[in-house]
Design an enzyme around this catalytic site. Sequence first.
Site, PDB file in Angstrom:
ATOM      1  N   HIS A 132      -3.742  -4.859  -0.282  1.00 45.57           N
ATOM      2  CA  HIS A 132      -3.515  -5.359   0.977  1.00 45.57           C
ATOM      3  C   HIS A 132      -3.469  -7.037   0.777  1.00 45.57           C
ATOM      4  O   HIS A 132      -4.404  -7.444   1.063  1.00 45.57           O
ATOM      5  CB  HIS A 132      -4.489  -5.005   2.029  1.00 45.57           C
ATOM      6  N   GLU A 188      -2.730  -8.833   3.099  1.00 46.90           N
ATOM      7  CA  GLU A 188      -2.815  -9.415   4.667  1.00 46.90           C
ATOM      8  C   GLU A 188      -4.520  -9.497   4.656  1.00 46.90           C
ATOM      9  O   GLU A 188      -5.000  -9.809   5.617  1.00 46.90           O
ATOM     10  CB  GLU A 188      -2.125  -8.851   5.432  1.00 46.90           C
ATOM     11  N   CYS A 217       0.770  -1.387  -0.025  1.00 45.82           N
ATOM     12  CA  CYS A 217      -0.036   0.145   0.011  1.00 45.82           C
ATOM     13  C   CYS A 217       0.948   1.127  -0.029  1.00 45.82           C
ATOM     14  O   CYS A 217       1.545   1.693  -0.942  1.00 45.82           O
ATOM     15  CB  CYS A 217      -1.109  -0.001   1.133  1.00 45.82           C
TER      16      CYS A 217
END
Lengths: 206, 255
Positions: A186, A188, A79
């Site tokens: 992202h 994650e 990001c």
Amino acid sequence: MIAVIDYGSGNLKSVELALRHLDACFKITSDSKVVAASEKVIFPGVGEARHAMNILRATHLDEALCDFAASGRVLLGICLGCQIVANHTEEHDTDLLGLLPWDVRRFSTSDGLKVPQIGWNTVIHDSSLLFEDVSPESSFYFDHSYYLPLCLADGTDSPWVAGRSEYGVPFAAAIHKDNIWATQFHPEKSGPRGLQVLRNFVERIV
Amino acid sequence: MFQKRIIICLDVRDGKTTKGIRFEGNADVGDPVEMAERYYRQGVDELVFYDITASSERRGIMIDVVRRVAERIFIPFCVGGGIASVDDMSEVIMAGAEKVSVNSAAVRNPVIIEDGASRYGSQCIVLGMDVAADESKSSGYGVFVDGGRVKTGRDMLEWAKEAENRGIGEIVLNSIDTDGTQEGYELHATCILSETVGVPVVASGGAGKPEHIAEVLGIGKADAALIASMVHYGNYTIAQIKREVAASGIPIRQN
């Protein structure tokens, strides 16, 4: 060991939990000596670019990251971490680390587009190591107002776009130049496919 | 292609998921952590947890739920309910939530929006707004607080714009009139709100079948749709809903 850079803004928790889920060996740190001694670096982040750069400069993490990148060891930006490796951003007219001659722009709201882009978007990737075992058109979670265009600061097409996506304009969703890797999305927070991208960085990219 | 989101909402009271109709008569429907994990595996795009536990001393139960959810699911989730200070925000964010939602406290003390946004970024701060039809307001909708019980006298659009200027990153519009009815979203309010603000609008309240979702994401111009009853009671699976909404031409993540 992977050094996960803590620059004091934004939330590292989700990256930490995802890495723990993958049984990765990592340490969250703001210490440039730990960065210098690590095998890999993850620069996560949500946050504001100028604030982040101010902290990196004040703590000399900017030099530590540039030295780390110059040493050839692998780095993954996420990001804001995807933008920080560029040259400059329109976000408060801020100079970045300058590892790549690229300028970060802001999405335009002129055509009724909601900014930030919050949500899932399809990424067409180049099947590089970061995307091993990830189907060619997969969706990932984005949350950002600024982006890397497909061309560099001098107007030429960037040779380092590893994944592309579109939000009003086409933009770089993932970048790769030698040992520097980054995703605008992202991983994650992008479900099993996102975890696969992180796993690829942890296990396959050296 | 950018996809519209389907978000599952779990109201949590004393550590259990609960669901009411028009903000009342709540019944327990299950364990929030197990439910979150199930929905994650089924492919939901995002989750929202509202802590509807009235007493602040039970807050720790909610934080524990947030922590356990964050360890098991790897998609964004938001936590709201009783967030009244930046410390409250920090607590849920540090427990692993991606976003926090402010509602009543933001109406009473709007500066909490600026404080939260400057600490964690706008993308982290969601405004929950409970509205009901009110002809005395210029938009036709008034804002309520305290679980929809207290009228604030504020106009929906006027408050939404103020919150946007103060740095909110997203707005969840809860219609009190349609909540839990499963008869469809409040399309008009959603549409005028989405046309007025530049941040994403999440429609909430009234989803009963996939057509309702397609409606609010289409003519309602919502960027995301919140659902609860239609999945909590096992009438639909997420995959089924996504297939049907996508079939009506709305871009939805299928993988």
